[in-house]
Design an enzyme around this catalytic site. Sequence first.
Site, short mmCIF file in Angstrom:
data_model
loop_
_atom_site.label_atom_id
_atom_site.label_comp_id
_atom_site.label_asym_id
_atom_site.label_seq_id
_atom_site.Cartn_x
_atom_site.Cartn_y
_atom_site.Cartn_z
CB VAL A 15 -0.96 -0.01 1.20
CG1 VAL A 15 -1.76 1.30 1.25
CG2 VAL A 15 -1.91 -1.20 1.12
CB VAL A 133 -13.73 -0.52 5.60
CG1 VAL A 133 -14.89 -1.44 5.20
CG2 VAL A 133 -13.53 -0.54 7.10
CB ILE A 137 -15.34 0.21 -2.18
CG1 ILE A 137 -15.08 -0.96 -3.15
CG2 ILE A 137 -16.81 0.58 -2.19
CD1 ILE A 137 -15.76 -2.24 -2.74
N GLY A 188 -1.55 -15.43 -5.87
CA GLY A 188 -1.11 -14.35 -5.00
C GLY A 188 -2.22 -13.59 -4.32
CD GLU A 191 -1.45 -10.80 3.53
OE1 GLU A 191 -0.19 -10.92 3.54
OE2 GLU A 191 -2.03 -9.77 3.15
CE LYS A 206 -11.08 -5.57 5.11
NZ LYS A 206 -10.95 -6.31 3.84
N GLY A 303 -5.65 -4.73 -2.36
CA GLY A 303 -4.52 -4.53 -3.26
C GLY A 303 -3.95 -3.13 -3.15
#
Length: 430
Positions: A15, A133, A137, A188, A191, A206, A303
Amino acid sequence: MGEEIGIGLLGCGIVGSAVARILADDADEIMERCGAHITIRRVAVRNLAKERDVPVPRDLFTNDAAEVVSDPNVRIVVEVMGGIEPARSLTLAALSSGRPVVTANKELIATLGKELFAEAERSGADFAFEGAVAGGIPIIKPLKESLAGERIRRVMGIINGTTNFILTRMSQEGIEFDQALAEAKRLGYTELDPTADIEGFDAAAKVSILASICFDSRVVAGDVYREGITRVTARDFTFARALGYEVKLLGIAEAVDGRVAARVHPAMIPLSHPLASVRDNLNAVFVEGVHVGQLMFSGQGAGGPPTGTAVVGDIVDLARNLTSGSRGVGCTGYRQDARIRHMDETSSSYYILLEVDDRPGVLARVAQTFADHGVSINSVWQEGFGDEARLVMVTHRALERNFQSLLGALRGLEVVEEVASSMRVITDEE
């Protein structure tokens, strides 16, 4: 030309790297939107020797995260390192000094949100967490701001891309859980340790955040009832399709009689419901309000680039506030603890698959057991004969405690060889 606002990155993984690239690639557009040049001034990483494909000079990297928080050139701290510590201490230090903080750390918010928001209120510093979260989006700001005048009844979503990918493969290819998990690992999508995803921990964190915002009461991850997807079988999908349903891992939070009910579990959902068509690693959040009716937000929920976009959006908002001398909307949901409605008090319809003896009177014995526990049968059919005899049943709505008691009784019934599967069912009326 606009003033310069320095950013301090805590973490430069998937990230953090995406945030750095977006800030560099879209610098002109970002400057036009917030009236300031957003510049990365310091980046904290664990390993200074690691090569990183990011547009940040090497001399800005440090392995002392405290340097980032205290750097006078850093006006906004961006926490994308994950976990509880040192993320908590660093975030509190930044807020205490009056520096705004952006985070994508769902675990931190779900566990310690009350402490963090209290410090943000005390210091007057902005604290934003859109990326925590559903990745890219936009859901936090719509709930906090656009729907601030709405009374939300329920929020229900597919908020873990890994599990949605696995269940999509099981549905489309007729394969078992282990095979679908192996495919997700190969591509992928998981984790190294997929436990947080497949056992529902990620989704529970979340849900707790969404519930806190929707119902103005602090809900922590431990308040959320949780079941993962490891016991879902290919056979469940076969019967779901026959019944007109799809199987999804759902996160659900609703207000019932002044209390908050929050849960994560697999469920059969009607094929006609918008969430049923959300496939692969996509996420979606379905919001039901008293006045607006039903709204759905969907897209890439995980992602680097999607989550990085949400983080940069928060950075732009906070930069606007700094340049205008204003402050953003706080988060009222963390000021008081929620009254939690426990899972055994909730009600649902249920699907149940029984391996039974194939002899006269079996259905009557099973039906009587249902009646004895206050669970009414909506539909039933038998498949197979002899050692392969099965009863597939769907109930009317029943209390969770009654259904769990029923399952125990059925396991002890001599005509039932095995309670092969059970699952909650979201009906068309819900």
